[in-house]
Design a protein around this motif. Structure first.
Motif, PDB file in Angstrom:
ATOM      1  N   GLU A  21      -2.860   3.704   6.865  1.00  0.00           N
ATOM      2  CA  GLU A  21      -3.778   2.747   6.565  1.00  0.00           C
ATOM      3  C   GLU A  21      -4.665   2.243   7.878  1.00  0.00           C
ATOM      4  N   SER A  22      -5.545   0.939   7.381  1.00  0.00           N
ATOM      5  CA  SER A  22      -6.381   0.582   8.420  1.00  0.00           C
ATOM      6  C   SER A  22      -5.911  -0.822   9.045  1.00  0.00           C
ATOM      7  N   LYS A  64       0.876  -1.266  -0.078  1.00  0.00           N
ATOM      8  CA  LYS A  64       0.024  -0.045  -0.121  1.00  0.00           C
ATOM      9  C   LYS A  64       0.716   1.337   0.070  1.00  0.00           C
TER      10      LYS A  64
END
Length: 547
Positions: free
Chosen positions: A277-278, A185
């Motif tokens: 991000e998650s 990512k």
């Protein structure tokens, strides 16, 4: 460092991290080979850290506010004991492959065929009746799969990565899984020491050869998936492939953040990616046992309803009333659970909004954010089903309703109750203690036959003209009705059937009761009694089409 030129043999020097070097004497390009069994001495790529200390706190507080049974006071009572963001080492492999594959592809088609079946035929009646069996053809269809061999060549690139340090592997949460996610990512860029300012970095402890060997299964899985993407037809099987592979390697630093907070003497760890991000790995949050108990209590009436339904079905008869009661109480318990958990979640969301607002400047907030903040300081209103202070009165009442809802319909639908209630009053079974000790021989009273009536005459007028006197102690009636009574019974039965076809329950039952009065112990009365019970059962279930 120096090596000899592969073309002219001259000594050439190169800097660490260089992939190839041009010989200054003959101009040949010399590829620099790394010792894969040694630890890297330089980092080539990096993913910049973008998560600040404040971002880390917000992510952790957001995790504290999650969960169905998380204590409401966790956000206020928890204290941070560690907050850190640092770089971890990793390898990124770029694998080029060329795979030769074989497989079988299946194509479906519909095939027609003839099947012979045995058919019994008959003719005649009575003494001239006879039957015989013949074989008759029937056309059937089936699906047939035609398999065809196939082969081909697939070439491509597979990128895989892995963590090459030690710190993350020491944690029971396996936060090293976050590293490949972050690499996929994040924005990979060339290494620059400026990215390291004020941030610690972990050293490499895994050699390149070991790291690549640990990824062979993942590499093969990726190639297998790419090869099978060439599948054709309706089915595929017998996949086999053989690939030639080569790879290039990059060393890089990946950002990871870690926080530890204490709640009621227990430490909880949270690991997140360092790019916003998650991805998260965290210890399981504690649960509020009292809230969990309140939710479970709401399901007690449901359990009582199910137990009552089973018990009454065994003792008396199954009815839809008990099932409806269980479904109704199940819906109540589900709504109650949602209300209790939802109210707790609103409290935690309110506290989370307040925490986020405390770290933000008021003058930078929009009007919507300020309205949300103002509402956050107001305690949420408790929903009706979340008001559990009356459980000691409400739950027992609902449990009693569950028992009655299962028991009453089941009792009135039981065969014993229906049979006794449908008998004429002089034929109902009396308690045994009311009978005399010595029962005299049954005496059949004379039957007074009513005059003939037309088929359209109402059942009430027929029953008024028919008078049958029977001794209270008579247990059996041996005298059969005469021909006039038989005709009246048959006409009354026809009228009852007409009423049933018209779905007129009262009319059908009245006519069938007339049959009972005309011949209480005849086979006709038994049939009438069964039909009345069937009518009542169908009517109770909502099925007015008596079968």
């Amino acid at each position: 460092m120096s090596e000899k030129c592969t073309s002219c043999g001259a000594e050439i020097e190169y800097a660490a991290g260089s992939q190839s070097l041009k010989c200054p004497y003959c101009g040949a390009a010399n590829e620099i080979h790394k010792a894969e069994d040694q630890l890297p001495d330089a980092v080539e790529k990096i993913i910049p850290l973008t998560v600040s200390q404040d971002d880390l706190e917000k992510r952790v507080y957001g995790y504290m506010a999650s969960g169905a049974y998380t204590p409401d006071d966790m956000l206020e009572a928890a204290t941070f004991t560690k907050q850190e963001c640092f770089y971890v080492p990793a390898f990124l492999f770029r694998v080029e492959y060329e795979a030769t594959w074989t497989a079988s592809f299946g194509y479906d088609r519909t095939e027609h065929y003839t099947e012979y079946v045995s058919v019994t035929k008959s003719s005649g009646s009575g003494s001239s009746y006879h039957s015989w069996t013949v074989q008759e053809p029937r056309t059937r269809t089936k699906t047939v799969t035609d398999w065809r061999p196939a082969n081909g060549v697939d070439a491509g690139i597979v990128s895989v990565s892995t963590y090459a340090g030690k710190t993350l592997r020491d944690s029971a949460l396996s936060p090293n899984d976050i590293v490949p996610f972050t690499i996929a990512k994040g924005g990979i860029t060339d290494f620059n020491p400026s990215f390291m300012k004020g941030v610690q970095a972990e050293s490499f402890v895994v050699p390149e050869a070991s790291a690549f060997s640990s990824l062979k299964e993942e590499i093969n899985s990726n190639i297998d998936r790419k090869v099978q993407s060439h599948g054709q037809g309706d089915h595929q099987k017998d996949w086999h492939w053989n690939a030639k592979m080569s790879h290039s390697t990059n060393t890089l630093y990946v950002p990871i953040c870690h926080a530890v907070f204490d709640y009621q003497g227990t430490e909880y760890h949270v690991w997140i990616d360092g790019i916003g991000e998650s991805e998260i790995r965290a210890d399981k949050l504690p649960e509020d046992k009292d809230r969990k108990k309140l939710v479970y209590l709401g399901f007690i009436p449901v359990g009582v309803a199910i137990i009552g339904l089973i018990a009454t079905s065994v003792i008396w008869a199954f009815t839809w009333g008990g099932l409806v009661a269980a479904a109704f109480l199940g819906g109540y318990a589900a709504i109650r659970r949602k209300s209790i958990i939802g109210y707790s979640k609103k409290i935690r969301d309110s506290l989370l909004t307040q925490i986020h607002a405390s770290s933000s400047a008021m003058n930078e907030m929009t009007s919507e954010e300020r309205d949300k903040l103002a509402k956050a300081f107001q305690r949420p209103e408790k929903p009706l089903f979340a008001k559990t202070h009356q459980d000691k009165a409400v739950l027992p009442v609902l449990s009693m309703v569950a028992l009655l809802g299962a028991g009453i319909p089941s009792y009135f639908a039981s065969p014993g109750y229906l049979e006794n209630s449908l008998r004429p009053s002089e034929m109902r079974v009396e308690p045994a203690q009311d009978l005399p000790k010595v029962v005299p021989v049954a005496v059949s009273a004379p039957v007074i036959t009513a005059p003939a009536v037309s088929a359209v005459e109402s059942a009430s007028s027929v029953s008024a003209n028919m008078v049958t006197e029977t001794s209270p102690l008579t247990q059996q009636v041996s005298q059969a009705p005469d021909n006039g009574s038989a005709e009246l019974i048959e006409s009354t039965r026809q009228e009852a059937r007409t009423c049933m076809q018209q779905q007129n329950y009262d009319c059908a039952e009245a006519n069938l009761k007339t049959i009972l009065r005309l011949s209480p112990n005849d086979s006709e009365s038994v049939t009438a009694l069964q039909e009345i019970k069937q009518i009542r059962t169908n009517a109770f279930k909502g099925d007015w089409n008596a079968k």
